[in-house]
Design a protein around this motif. Structure first.
Motif, PDB file in Angstrom:
ATOM      1  N   MET A   1     -19.461  49.432 -22.552  1.00  0.00           N
ATOM      2  CA  MET A   1     -18.389  50.377 -21.164  1.00  0.00           C
ATOM      3  C   MET A   1     -17.280  50.678 -21.501  1.00  0.00           C
ATOM      4  N   VAL A   2     -16.288  51.713 -21.120  1.00  0.00           N
ATOM      5  CA  VAL A   2     -15.660  51.658 -21.451  1.00  0.00           C
ATOM      6  C   VAL A   2     -14.875  53.238 -21.021  1.00  0.00           C
ATOM      7  N   THR A   3     -13.736  52.203 -19.975  1.00  0.00           N
ATOM      8  CA  THR A   3     -13.012  53.207 -19.440  1.00  0.00           C
ATOM      9  C   THR A   3     -11.778  53.581 -19.942  1.00  0.00           C
ATOM     10  N   ALA A   4     -11.219  54.848 -19.518  1.00  0.00           N
ATOM     11  CA  ALA A   4      -9.472  55.378 -20.059  1.00  0.00           C
ATOM     12  C   ALA A   4      -9.629  56.058 -18.086  1.00  0.00           C
TER      13      ALA A   4
ATOM     14  N   GLY B   1      -7.234  53.353 -22.945  1.00  0.00           N
ATOM     15  CA  GLY B   1      -7.858  52.488 -22.020  1.00  0.00           C
ATOM     16  C   GLY B   1      -8.760  52.073 -23.016  1.00  0.00           C
ATOM     17  N   GLY B   2      -9.818  51.538 -22.943  1.00  0.00           N
ATOM     18  CA  GLY B   2     -11.421  50.617 -23.682  1.00  0.00           C
ATOM     19  C   GLY B   2     -12.058  49.681 -22.882  1.00  0.00           C
TER      20      GLY B   2
ATOM     21  N   ARG C   1     -15.435  47.294 -14.197  1.00  0.00           N
ATOM     22  CA  ARG C   1     -14.880  48.739 -14.991  1.00  0.00           C
ATOM     23  C   ARG C   1     -13.250  48.911 -14.642  1.00  0.00           C
ATOM     24  N   GLU C   2     -13.036  48.889 -13.610  1.00  0.00           N
ATOM     25  CA  GLU C   2     -10.949  48.718 -13.194  1.00  0.00           C
ATOM     26  C   GLU C   2     -10.453  47.587 -12.938  1.00  0.00           C
ATOM     27  N   ALA C   3     -10.718  46.407 -13.334  1.00  0.00           N
ATOM     28  CA  ALA C   3     -10.229  45.261 -13.862  1.00  0.00           C
ATOM     29  C   ALA C   3      -9.598  45.522 -15.012  1.00  0.00           C
ATOM     30  N   GLY C   4     -10.995  46.091 -16.136  1.00  0.00           N
ATOM     31  CA  GLY C   4     -10.051  46.537 -17.818  1.00  0.00           C
ATOM     32  C   GLY C   4     -10.035  47.149 -17.652  1.00  0.00           C
ATOM     33  N   LEU C   5      -9.939  47.972 -16.915  1.00  0.00           N
ATOM     34  CA  LEU C   5      -9.042  49.584 -17.093  1.00  0.00           C
ATOM     35  C   LEU C   5      -7.186  49.112 -17.208  1.00  0.00           C
TER      36      LEU C   5
ATOM     37  N   GLU D   1     -21.323  54.360 -23.070  1.00  0.00           N
ATOM     38  CA  GLU D   1     -20.869  54.916 -21.424  1.00  0.00           C
ATOM     39  C   GLU D   1     -19.838  54.855 -21.623  1.00  0.00           C
ATOM     40  N   LEU D   2     -19.266  56.067 -20.339  1.00  0.00           N
ATOM     41  CA  LEU D   2     -17.566  55.810 -20.930  1.00  0.00           C
ATOM     42  C   LEU D   2     -17.005  57.166 -19.243  1.00  0.00           C
ATOM     43  N   HIS D   3     -16.090  56.230 -18.574  1.00  0.00           N
ATOM     44  CA  HIS D   3     -15.655  56.332 -17.214  1.00  0.00           C
ATOM     45  C   HIS D   3     -14.816  56.279 -17.392  1.00  0.00           C
TER      46      HIS D   3
END
Length: 123
Positions: A1-4, A32-33, A41-45, A76-78
């Motif tokens: 899972m990737v966040t940007a 992001g990454g 997701r939010e913590a990772g971003l 999967e990108l958010h």
């Protein structure tokens, strides 16, 4: 899972260029990454923005979630609206720019970003 992060400052969006030796090297992206195992997701971003740009971030609304199948991997990108505190620095040596929405077409983005780019250009 990737966040940007979609970071807008004064009508310009912050984008970074993928480093040589990485997947899709040379293309532009929203910073992001990948999320680490067990990381939200939010913590990772927030972590990625601190590691890549040296800024603290407040993650806002989810703009778009999408999936894309590259030849070598599915993703999967958010994309989230984000506010950052402090001045970003390219801590990994990546190129970084603030660009107007109307100038997004002048840069090459990964195919997975196409729907977001169209949304941003539309306003």
């Amino acid at each position: 899972m990737v966040t940007a992060a979609v970071i807008d400052r004064g009508g310009r969006l912050l984008v970074t260029r993928r480093l040589a030796g990485t997947h899709l090297a040379g293309t532009w992206e929203f910073p992001g990454g990948k999320c680490e195992p067990g990381e939200g997701r939010e913590a990772g971003l927030v972590r990625e923005l601190r590691e890549e740009l040296g800024v603290d971030a407040v993650v806002g609304a989810l703009i778009l979630s999408t999936r894309h199948a590259y030849a070598d991997r599915p993703i999967e990108l958010h994309f989230y609206r984000c506010e950052i505190h402090g001045e970003p620095s390219a801590l990994l040596g990546q190129e970084m720019r603030w660009v107007a929405r109307s100038d997004l077409d002048a840069l090459e983005f990964p195919p997975a970003d196409a729907e977001l780019i169209e949304m941003l250009k539309a306003g």
